[in-house]
Design a protein around this motif. Structure first.
Motif, PDB file in Angstrom:
ATOM      1  N   ILE A  26       0.866  -1.179   0.000  1.00  0.00           N
ATOM      2  CA  ILE A  26       0.000   0.000   0.000  1.00  0.00           C
ATOM      3  C   ILE A  26       0.901   1.228   0.000  1.00  0.00           C
ATOM      4  O   ILE A  26       1.786   1.351   0.850  1.00  0.00           O
ATOM      5  CB  ILE A  26      -0.915   0.048   1.234  1.00  0.00           C
ATOM      6  N   GLU A  27       0.667   2.146  -0.923  1.00  0.00           N
ATOM      7  CA  GLU A  27       1.473   3.370  -0.983  1.00  0.00           C
ATOM      8  C   GLU A  27       0.601   4.583  -0.668  1.00  0.00           C
ATOM      9  O   GLU A  27      -0.460   4.789  -1.285  1.00  0.00           O
ATOM     10  CB  GLU A  27       2.100   3.547  -2.371  1.00  0.00           C
ATOM     11  N   TYR A  28       1.059   5.373   0.288  1.00  0.00           N
ATOM     12  CA  TYR A  28       0.386   6.620   0.645  1.00  0.00           C
ATOM     13  C   TYR A  28       1.227   7.793   0.162  1.00  0.00           C
ATOM     14  O   TYR A  28       2.427   7.865   0.458  1.00  0.00           O
ATOM     15  CB  TYR A  28       0.220   6.735   2.159  1.00  0.00           C
ATOM     16  N   GLN A  29       0.602   8.707  -0.549  1.00  0.00           N
ATOM     17  CA  GLN A  29       1.248   9.972  -0.874  1.00  0.00           C
ATOM     18  C   GLN A  29       0.794  10.990   0.166  1.00  0.00           C
ATOM     19  O   GLN A  29      -0.403  11.147   0.433  1.00  0.00           O
ATOM     20  CB  GLN A  29       0.871  10.443  -2.280  1.00  0.00           C
ATOM     21  N   LEU A  30       1.762  11.699   0.775  1.00  0.00           N
ATOM     22  CA  LEU A  30       1.485  12.574   1.906  1.00  0.00           C
ATOM     23  C   LEU A  30       1.787  14.028   1.556  1.00  0.00           C
ATOM     24  O   LEU A  30       2.574  14.308   0.648  1.00  0.00           O
ATOM     25  CB  LEU A  30       2.327  12.154   3.113  1.00  0.00           C
ATOM     26  N   ASP A  31       1.204  14.944   2.308  1.00  0.00           N
ATOM     27  CA  ASP A  31       1.485  16.365   2.060  1.00  0.00           C
ATOM     28  C   ASP A  31       2.651  16.868   2.920  1.00  0.00           C
ATOM     29  O   ASP A  31       3.051  18.020   2.824  1.00  0.00           O
ATOM     30  CB  ASP A  31       0.235  17.224   2.277  1.00  0.00           C
ATOM     31  N   ALA A  32       3.200  15.995   3.771  1.00  0.00           N
ATOM     32  CA  ALA A  32       4.360  16.348   4.605  1.00  0.00           C
ATOM     33  C   ALA A  32       4.974  15.053   5.105  1.00  0.00           C
ATOM     34  O   ALA A  32       4.411  13.975   4.934  1.00  0.00           O
ATOM     35  CB  ALA A  32       3.936  17.245   5.765  1.00  0.00           C
ATOM     36  N   ALA A  33       6.117  15.173   5.748  1.00  0.00           N
ATOM     37  CA  ALA A  33       6.814  13.976   6.237  1.00  0.00           C
ATOM     38  C   ALA A  33       6.160  13.460   7.517  1.00  0.00           C
ATOM     39  O   ALA A  33       5.720  14.234   8.367  1.00  0.00           O
ATOM     40  CB  ALA A  33       8.281  14.302   6.497  1.00  0.00           C
ATOM     41  N   LEU A  34       6.124  12.140   7.654  1.00  0.00           N
ATOM     42  CA  LEU A  34       5.651  11.520   8.882  1.00  0.00           C
ATOM     43  C   LEU A  34       6.692  11.670   9.996  1.00  0.00           C
ATOM     44  O   LEU A  34       7.896  11.677   9.737  1.00  0.00           O
ATOM     45  CB  LEU A  34       5.395  10.034   8.648  1.00  0.00           C
ATOM     46  N   ASN A  35       6.230  11.750  11.214  1.00  0.00           N
ATOM     47  CA  ASN A  35       7.093  11.826  12.381  1.00  0.00           C
ATOM     48  C   ASN A  35       7.310  10.402  12.906  1.00  0.00           C
ATOM     49  O   ASN A  35       6.459   9.852  13.610  1.00  0.00           O
ATOM     50  CB  ASN A  35       6.437  12.711  13.444  1.00  0.00           C
ATOM     51  N   SER A  36       8.455   9.810  12.583  1.00  0.00           N
ATOM     52  CA  SER A  36       8.696   8.419  12.965  1.00  0.00           C
ATOM     53  C   SER A  36       8.777   8.264  14.484  1.00  0.00           C
ATOM     54  O   SER A  36       8.424   7.211  15.023  1.00  0.00           O
ATOM     55  CB  SER A  36       9.982   7.902  12.315  1.00  0.00           C
ATOM     56  N   GLY A  37       9.238   9.280  15.176  1.00  0.00           N
ATOM     57  CA  GLY A  37       9.305   9.216  16.633  1.00  0.00           C
ATOM     58  C   GLY A  37       7.931   9.110  17.270  1.00  0.00           C
ATOM     59  O   GLY A  37       7.726   8.320  18.199  1.00  0.00           O
ATOM     60  N   ALA A  38       6.980   9.897  16.772  1.00  0.00           N
ATOM     61  CA  ALA A  38       5.613   9.835  17.299  1.00  0.00           C
ATOM     62  C   ALA A  38       4.962   8.493  16.966  1.00  0.00           C
ATOM     63  O   ALA A  38       4.218   7.938  17.780  1.00  0.00           O
ATOM     64  CB  ALA A  38       4.787  10.986  16.725  1.00  0.00           C
ATOM     65  N   VAL A  39       5.249   7.969  15.778  1.00  0.00           N
ATOM     66  CA  VAL A  39       4.717   6.653  15.405  1.00  0.00           C
ATOM     67  C   VAL A  39       5.245   5.586  16.363  1.00  0.00           C
ATOM     68  O   VAL A  39       4.493   4.749  16.873  1.00  0.00           O
ATOM     69  CB  VAL A  39       5.087   6.303  13.948  1.00  0.00           C
ATOM     70  N   MET A  40       6.550   5.620  16.635  1.00  0.00           N
ATOM     71  CA  MET A  40       7.133   4.637  17.541  1.00  0.00           C
ATOM     72  C   MET A  40       6.565   4.770  18.946  1.00  0.00           C
ATOM     73  O   MET A  40       6.336   3.761  19.636  1.00  0.00           O
ATOM     74  CB  MET A  40       8.658   4.778  17.557  1.00  0.00           C
ATOM     75  N   GLN A  41       6.319   5.974  19.386  1.00  0.00           N
ATOM     76  CA  GLN A  41       5.727   6.178  20.703  1.00  0.00           C
ATOM     77  C   GLN A  41       4.349   5.515  20.777  1.00  0.00           C
ATOM     78  O   GLN A  41       4.004   4.878  21.784  1.00  0.00           O
ATOM     79  CB  GLN A  41       5.609   7.674  20.994  1.00  0.00           C
ATOM     80  N   ARG A  42       3.548   5.638  19.710  1.00  0.00           N
ATOM     81  CA  ARG A  42       2.225   5.005  19.698  1.00  0.00           C
ATOM     82  C   ARG A  42       2.344   3.478  19.672  1.00  0.00           C
ATOM     83  O   ARG A  42       1.569   2.777  20.343  1.00  0.00           O
ATOM     84  CB  ARG A  42       1.413   5.511  18.509  1.00  0.00           C
ATOM     85  N   LEU A  43       3.285   2.959  18.903  1.00  0.00           N
ATOM     86  CA  LEU A  43       3.491   1.505  18.881  1.00  0.00           C
ATOM     87  C   LEU A  43       3.930   1.009  20.256  1.00  0.00           C
ATOM     88  O   LEU A  43       3.466  -0.026  20.741  1.00  0.00           O
ATOM     89  CB  LEU A  43       4.544   1.134  17.835  1.00  0.00           C
ATOM     90  N   HIS A  44       4.822   1.751  20.887  1.00  0.00           N
ATOM     91  CA  HIS A  44       5.339   1.370  22.208  1.00  0.00           C
ATOM     92  C   HIS A  44       4.237   1.399  23.260  1.00  0.00           C
ATOM     93  O   HIS A  44       4.219   0.557  24.179  1.00  0.00           O
ATOM     94  CB  HIS A  44       6.476   2.319  22.597  1.00  0.00           C
ATOM     95  N   ALA A  45       3.315   2.342  23.149  1.00  0.00           N
ATOM     96  CA  ALA A  45       2.266   2.511  24.153  1.00  0.00           C
ATOM     97  C   ALA A  45       1.303   1.328  24.184  1.00  0.00           C
ATOM     98  O   ALA A  45       0.601   1.120  25.185  1.00  0.00           O
ATOM     99  CB  ALA A  45       1.486   3.801  23.885  1.00  0.00           C
ATOM    100  N   ARG A  46       1.267   0.534  23.117  1.00  0.00           N
ATOM    101  CA  ARG A  46       0.337  -0.596  23.087  1.00  0.00           C
ATOM    102  C   ARG A  46       0.743  -1.704  24.048  1.00  0.00           C
ATOM    103  O   ARG A  46      -0.090  -2.506  24.477  1.00  0.00           O
ATOM    104  CB  ARG A  46       0.269  -1.177  21.664  1.00  0.00           C
ATOM    105  N   ARG A  47       2.056  -1.809  24.326  1.00  0.00           N
ATOM    106  CA  ARG A  47       2.557  -2.803  25.285  1.00  0.00           C
ATOM    107  C   ARG A  47       2.065  -4.226  24.963  1.00  0.00           C
ATOM    108  O   ARG A  47       1.675  -4.978  25.853  1.00  0.00           O
ATOM    109  CB  ARG A  47       2.100  -2.449  26.699  1.00  0.00           C
TER     110      ARG A  47
END
Length: 457
Positions: free
Chosen positions: A215-236
């Motif tokens: 799946i390819e997403y075209q975005l209007d700005a760069a994703l914040n990989s740090g915030a993504v990792m924080q959300r993944l980590h929060a799932r525990r």
């Protein structure tokens, strides 16, 4: 961090480098109880982040002091040879050994897509500064490669400057980007590929093949990989987390699968195949799990993986032990059949010998291996890159841990690529397999907060 202490280590390494006329690794490690790996990764959004369980280990590496790249079918063995040659005369100050981080492409024979160009066939980096968190506490190590013509004083000053940058990341605030467009192969076209695979299985050309979606997403700005990792980590949950950066590109994920781990010569892995969704209530979840455990199609697919892993390790290990029947590994959106496997590595073998033998397992490729890989190249229709390939670390003592990079995403400055697949065996239904990929994709889509304005699916 003390300049004189670093200088002393680099001077000793320089003496060895001059004497032997080859590069020498220098490592200095110190307790770092106040530093936190996830917070540093979230702030820097560069380098390497890693969090695994059983045993628990978190790593954050920043800066590249040395890089090893290799290509072709023997790439992992080439990495092994280069790494242990480099470590032969290492100067180690403190309890922590040199540690290398990286991964490899799923299929080095497939032409590389442009969005994967930053990720070589096999690429491993020695982080300049590496923070580790485990049962022994938090440790920070400085890792440098000292050449015969290096100046130890210059290396020490550079390392202290990099240490200050580690502690004082640049301020950056980025809002979550909007999705301009989502592109994916329409469901009926992907299901037609599953039909083609089932025809090959009925002809007895294949026992199993894994087909993935991109799946390819075209975005209007760069994703914040740090915030993504924080959300993944929060799932525990039971997933292992990883992120590897190459320039402006980041490959990251939350995978349920460990390919192979080695600790003081003891190998551990698990067969992971056979999937079902999670239930909304505890009773429903339990019922779905029991059906998965009793499903002949899922059990058949799982046993193929168990059998192939044990056969692949034959000749490289002793005292191999596999659980007699699978249990359930429950994640946020999906549950899997899982069988633990352990063995003792033979004295003349190393971890990367095992990686070379196992990859790709039937859980990500198929059986027979060569036939399944040929089918994937002809029919899947995209470059997997590092998706479904080994990513991990190894140290100078032969210890290490490698994951299978599933439930993952490649983030580029204005695009995001997601991947998910499933195993096709006799008894598979195309619509069910498509739904399974949807469940697997949902985990990363939720963490990435990707909400399309318009879709081409």
């Amino acid at each position: 961090m003390n300049l004189d202490a670093l200088l002393k280590v680099f001077q000793t390494a320089h003496q060895r480098a001059v004497a032997y006329q080859r590069p020498v690794i220098a490592v200095s490690s110190h307790p770092a109880p106040t530093l936190e790996a996830l917070a540093l990764y979230e702030a820097h959004r560069q380098g390497f982040f890693w969090r695994t369980h059983s045993p628990d280990l978190t790593l954050f590496g920043l800066g590249c002091a040395w890089q090893i790249e290799a290509s072709g079918p023997q790439r992992m063995l080439d990495v092994d040879r280069q790494w242990f040659a480099l470590c032969a005369d290492a100067v180690i100050d403190g309890p922590k050994a040199p540690l290398l981080l990286g991964g490899m492409r799923f299929d080095e024979q497939r032409p590389c897509a442009p969005h994967w160009a930053a990720f070589a066939d096999a690429s491993f980096q020695l982080a300049h500064w590496l923070l580790s968190e485990d049962a022994n506490g938090r440790w920070l190590r400085c890792q440098r490669v000292v050449e015969p013509d290096s100046d130890p004083a210059t290396l020490a000053r550079e390392s202290l400057a990099a240490y200050e940058q580690l502690l004082n990341p640049p301020a950056s605030a980025t809002a979550a980007p909007d999705v301009i467009e989502r592109n994916a192969l329409p469901s009926h076209q992907w299901q037609a590929k599953v039909d083609t695979a089932l025809q090959a299985i009925r002809r007895c050309d294949l026992n199993k093949v894994v087909l993935a979606r991109h799946i390819e997403y075209q975005l209007d700005a760069a994703l914040n990989s740090g915030a993504v990792m924080q959300r993944l980590h929060a799932r525990r949950n039971a997933s292992h987390l990883f992120a590897l950066h190459r320039g402006e590109h980041c490959f990251m994920g939350a995978t349920p699968e460990r390919l192979l781990s080695c600790q003081e010569g003891r190998l551990t892995t698990h067969a992971l195949a056979g999937s079902a969704r999670r239930g909304i209530t505890a009773d429903e979840d339990h019922a779905i799990g029991e059906r998965l455990l009793a499903d002949p199609k899922e059990q058949y697919e799982h046993q193929l993986v168990v059998q192939t892993i044990t056969q692949a390790l034959n000749g490289k290990v002793s005292d191999l032990q596999a659980a007699s029947c699978p249990g359930l590994l429950k994640l946020a959106t999906v549950q899997h059949l899982s069988t633990p496997i352990a063995a003792q590595l033979n004295p003349d073998k190393r971890l990367l010998d095992g990686i070379q033998a196992l990859h790709p397992t039937p859980a990500v490729g198929g059986l027979p291996r060569a036939t399944a890989m040929s089918f994937i190249r002809r029919h899947e229709g995209f470059d997997r890159g590092w998706y479904a390939a080994p990513v991990g670390w190894l140290d100078s003592k032969g210890n290490g841990d490698f994951l299978v990079a599933l439930r993952s995403a490649l983030i580029t400055p204005q695009h995001c690529h997601l991947f998910a697949g499933c195993g096709i065996v006799h008894g598979s239904w195309p619509a069910d397999e498509y739904e399974e990929t949807q469940i697997k994709l949902a985990s990363m889509e939720h963490a990435l907060l990707l909400f399309p304005r318009r879709s081409k699916t």
